[in-house]
Design an enzyme around this catalytic site. Structure first.
Site, short mmCIF file in Angstrom:
data_model
loop_
_atom_site.label_atom_id
_atom_site.label_comp_id
_atom_site.label_asym_id
_atom_site.label_seq_id
_atom_site.Cartn_x
_atom_site.Cartn_y
_atom_site.Cartn_z
N ARG A 45 0.83 -1.22 0.00
CA ARG A 45 0.00 0.00 0.00
C ARG A 45 0.86 1.27 0.00
NH1 ARG A 45 -3.61 -3.11 -2.02
NH2 ARG A 45 -4.41 -4.66 -0.58
N ASN A 52 2.49 -7.79 7.65
CA ASN A 52 2.57 -9.09 6.98
C ASN A 52 4.06 -9.41 7.00
OD1 ASN A 52 -0.19 -9.29 6.44
ND2 ASN A 52 0.03 -8.05 4.60
N GLU A 74 -5.90 -12.49 7.64
CA GLU A 74 -5.50 -12.50 6.23
C GLU A 74 -4.33 -13.44 5.98
OE1 GLU A 74 -4.93 -8.33 5.26
OE2 GLU A 74 -7.08 -8.10 4.89
N ARG A 76 -2.59 -6.53 16.95
CA ARG A 76 -3.63 -5.89 16.14
C ARG A 76 -4.99 -6.60 16.26
NH1 ARG A 76 -2.67 -5.56 10.60
NH2 ARG A 76 -3.22 -3.39 10.28
N ARG A 121 -18.45 -9.00 8.60
CA ARG A 121 -17.03 -8.73 8.87
C ARG A 121 -16.86 -7.61 9.90
NH1 ARG A 121 -12.60 -6.74 4.33
NH2 ARG A 121 -11.21 -5.69 5.78
N LYS A 178 -8.01 -0.44 14.37
CA LYS A 178 -8.14 0.54 13.29
C LYS A 178 -9.28 1.51 13.62
CE LYS A 178 -6.30 -2.23 9.49
NZ LYS A 178 -6.41 -2.68 8.10
N ASP A 199 -12.10 -1.24 7.14
CA ASP A 199 -10.71 -1.12 6.72
C ASP A 199 -10.39 0.23 6.09
OD1 ASP A 199 -8.15 -1.77 6.22
OD2 ASP A 199 -8.54 -3.16 4.58
N GLU A 207 -4.51 4.18 0.77
CA GLU A 207 -4.92 2.94 0.10
C GLU A 207 -6.30 3.06 -0.53
OE1 GLU A 207 -4.96 -0.45 2.70
OE2 GLU A 207 -5.85 -1.76 1.20
N TRP A 239 -14.31 -9.98 0.39
CA TRP A 239 -13.40 -9.16 -0.41
C TRP A 239 -14.10 -8.69 -1.69
CZ3 TRP A 239 -7.95 -12.06 -0.07
CH2 TRP A 239 -7.45 -11.87 1.23
#
Ligand code: GCW
Length: 724
Positions: A188, A230, A311, A344, A356, A380, A385, A413, A562
């Site tokens: 991102r 990640n 994820e 997180r 979700r 967040k 998201d 993003e 998604w």
């Protein structure tokens, strides 16, 4: 030897051309430009302050303060200040901590300094030897650094110091989160490659690292997580620890600590163990000794940030353990060294048959009270998201026995990535100022994050960085404003978006009233414009698949959570996600007052309408218009706003240097095209369901829906390498 006239003219011309080149600004200097002061009165004021500066401190931080003052005054006045360390003969500005005799010998001053936090500063006037001196005072050298940067901001913005002023940060740990991979791609990231040149570290310390630390210190950011959530376990191997140490050493004088992301399966991948089960003693020991090794190299290492069981990332649930088991294992490893763990809450799974938006709350709320003291649950701003607009995350206020950290996204993003000018302070503020009604009626997200709601003495705020190796750091010049705004709000969340925009504009462009007023105006309009041309009235997550670039309301197939159709639920009956009791009941996760407010259509703010409700195309909005008409007009308004932003910018052409003017102008033109693309494709797509005409008062969408759907961007920036 005397030169012939034509030759002299030729050389003069070359010199002239070169000096023009030097004048051109490429944005590298950020908001630390220290341009020559042209107002003679202000120049005199600065000169008088800085004839002589006494820095009564010998720390490495004092040294960087001196360097910054040299740089600043050389730029602003054309000469360096005289820096002295002689306590008896000083004449100008004083910079001193409470360790200094100057402060110790003055009880009122000492008292005031003692009220500051360890990072706070006081700007005050000190009488000595019959003279009044301006002074930057603090408990610790880092406070002096923050105070000096405050002073330099004021002077650059054309202000004089008339009153004493003190400031301490409201949040203790103010962190950037880099989603930077070891191969230098940035997840991102829209500003080139990672600024961490791992291959040349530790031997080569790029000047950029220093300038990065300076920039962060200048806005109060005091920590940086260097690597992507990640995560790659390699960063925990000895070779990389040396590299991380080199960065930490470079950053230390600037008060900037380093942190790393910890890959949960590291004990297997680099430790040779067969398991990463957090309850296995060998796993716990592995993390302990790995952590000791890190602290051996970096004594002030900040701690770990972890994305687990989200994820595809490994985590404690792989071993039927809880998030608390995983977080506490790492917390135990860092606690002897004073470190923290940021775990997180961004977890959701398509295998769980639940909205979700509800999943993080469902997983974490029951774990309240089960986390060790030095664990923060990093949440967040919203439950999905980083959308252009989201209601605040229901977890804020729901974990009274746990420290919660707020994660914001500075990189855009979902907000136009590298091409759109979107000033994010209003988005950050919208979340911080949201009333949670928990624990008290008047509580806000900010109270929970800064620790006041529950009387906590440690606190964390994180911003996902928008920095890369592009010459101007952030790709879009106005991306710098978002980095700046994050830092300023992390320090003091009560600042207004307008104040921050004004300050940034003065430092970045000029003190000219017209520039300041117009740039502020376009910045303040930009976020709402973006919401309007992308996702008005509470729509969300309808962008292109994976790369998230551009519109994609038609995205369907594959993991439902998604896809776009999962979120907008458009059909012939209407549009929107019902999160009331008749739908997913996500609203029940909020305090009853919030639930009620958002459930009742009359009180639900229209900006969140389709986030919480599925409504008929004929639903009457407050304006009296139908939902369909209102939606169309919002998209149209978004496009018009970008047009206005462009016109406003163009009106400043004569007042902004060419290079930066043209870059922003070109990007605003792209943004205008992209806004039209969003409007056209979304409205043509939704029209298939509404079966209604576009309102006559708007510029009706053009283009062909099928063509929009066919557009592909396999090389859009910022995609995860594994998705390519
Ligand atoms: O915003 C989404 C992004 C992922 C990111 C993830 C997360 C780092 O699309 O790229 O992964 O959130 O926050 O973990």
């Amino acid at each position: 030897m005397k030169m012939k006239k034509p030759l002299r003219v030729f050389f003069l011309l070359i010199i002239l051309l070169c000096s023009f080149k030097i004048q051109a600004e490429d944005g590298y200097e950020l908001w630390l430009r220290y341009q020559p002061v042209t107002n003679s009165q202000h120049k005199e004021y600065i000169q008088s302050l800085f004839t002589e500066v006494l820095i009564d401190d010998n720390s490495a931080t004092a040294k960087v303060i001196k360097e910054e003052l040299d740089r600043a005054f050389l730029g602003m006045l054309g000469n360096k200040p005289t820096i002295i360390q002689n306590l008896t003969t000083y004449t100008g500005l004083i910079i001193a901590t409470s360790e200094s005799q100057i402060v110790k010998s003055n009880s009122t001053l000492l008292e005031k300094v003692n009220e500051l936090s360890n990072e706070g500063f006081l700007i005050d006037f000190v009488n000595s030897q019959g003279q009044k001196h301006l002074a930057v005072l603090a408990k610790k050298p880092v406070g002096l650094l923050y105070g000096s940067f405050y002073l330099l901001r004021q002077l650059q913005a054309g202000n004089q110091i008339e009153h004493a002023y003190s400031s301490s940060p409201k949040i203790k740990n103010r962190l950037l989160n880099h989603w930077d991979n070891l191969d230098r791609t940035v997840e991102r990231g829209y500003a080139g490659f990672s600024i961490w040149d791992w291959h040349k570290l530790p031997g080569y310390i790029d000047q950029r690292y220093i300038d990065y630390a300076r920039a962060n210190a200048s806005i109060g950011i005091n920590g940086t997580v260097l690597t992507n959530v990640n995560a790659n376990a390699l960063v925990l191997t000895p070779i990389y620890i040396e590299k991380v140490k080199a960065l930490a050493d470079a950053f230390r004088p600037y008060g900037l600590k380093v942190y790393l992301t910890a890959r949960f399966s590291a004990p297997i991948e680099i430790g040779g163990l067969e398991t990463a089960d957090p309850l296995e003693p060998e796993v716990r020991n592995w993390w302990k000794s790995k952590t000791d090794e890190l602290y051996e190299a970096i004594p002030d290492f900040g701690g770990f940030l972890v994305k687990a069981n989200s994820e595809g990332q490994p985590g404690p649930q792989n071993y039927n353990r809880t998030h608390a088991d995983g977080a506490n294992m790492l917390a135990e490893a860092v606690v002897p060294h004073g470190g923290i763990v940021m775990w997180r809450a961004f977890v959701y799974s398509h295998e769980v048959p639940e909205d979700r938006a509800k999943q993080a709350n469902n997983e974490f709320e029951p774990l309240d009270g089960k986390f060790n003291k030095n664990v923060f649950i990093q949440v967040k701003n919203g439950a999905i998201d980083f959308q252009p607009r989201e209601p605040f995350h229901p977890l804020f206020g729901k974990m009274p026995k746990t420290d919660l950290a707020l994660e914001l996204q500075i990189t855009q993003e979902y907000l136009g990535q590298g091409t759109n000018l979107v000033y994010l302070a209003p988005l950050f503020k919208e979340c911080l100022d949201s009333r949670t009604y928990l624990p008290k009626n008047e509580s806000t997200v900010a109270d929970i994050i800064d620790g006041t709601a529950y009387n906590r003495n440690n606190s964390v705020i994180a911003g996902v960085a928008n920095i890369g190796n592009d010459r101007n750091w952030t790709g879009h010049l106005f991306g710098q404003a978002n980095w700046f705004a994050f830092g300023r709000l992390a320090w003091d969340h009560t600042l207004s978006s307008g104040e921050i925009a004004k300050e940034w504009t003065k430092l970045t462009f000029s003190n000219d009233d017209d520039v300041v007023q117009k740039v502020e105006e376009l910045m303040l309009a930009s976020r709402e414009a973006c919401v309007n041309y992308m996702t008005p009235l509470g729509l969300h997550h309808i962008m292109g698949r994976n790369h998230h670039y551009g519109p994609g309301p038609w995205v369907t197939g594959g993991r439902p959570d998604w896809t776009s159709v999962y979120y907008h639920k458009a059909d012939s009956a209407g549009i929107g996600f019902d999160r009331t009791k008749t739908g997913s009941n996500a609203l029940s996760q909020y305090a009853p007052q919030v639930e009620k407010l958002f459930t009742i259509l009359d009180t639900c703010p229209e900006k969140y309408l389709l986030w919480f409700h599925h409504l008929s195309w004929d639903y009457k909005l407050k304006s009296g218009k139908t939902l369909w008409d209102g939606l169309c007009l919002k998209y149209d308004e978004g496009v018009k706003s970008v047009g206005e932003m462009l016109t406003t910018w163009q009106s400043l052409e004569s007042k902004i240097d060419n290079e930066r003017f043209e870059q922003v102008e070109a990007l605003l033109n792209i943004q205008k095209e992209e806004a039209v693309w969003w409007k056209n494709s979304c409205l043509l797509y939704f029209q298939q369901f509404s079966q209604k005409d576009f309102p006559a008062s708007m510029n009706a969408p053009t283009g062909d829906l099928e063509e929009y759907k066919e557009m592909r961007f396999p090389y859009a920036p910022g995609i995860r390498p594994t998705w390519k």
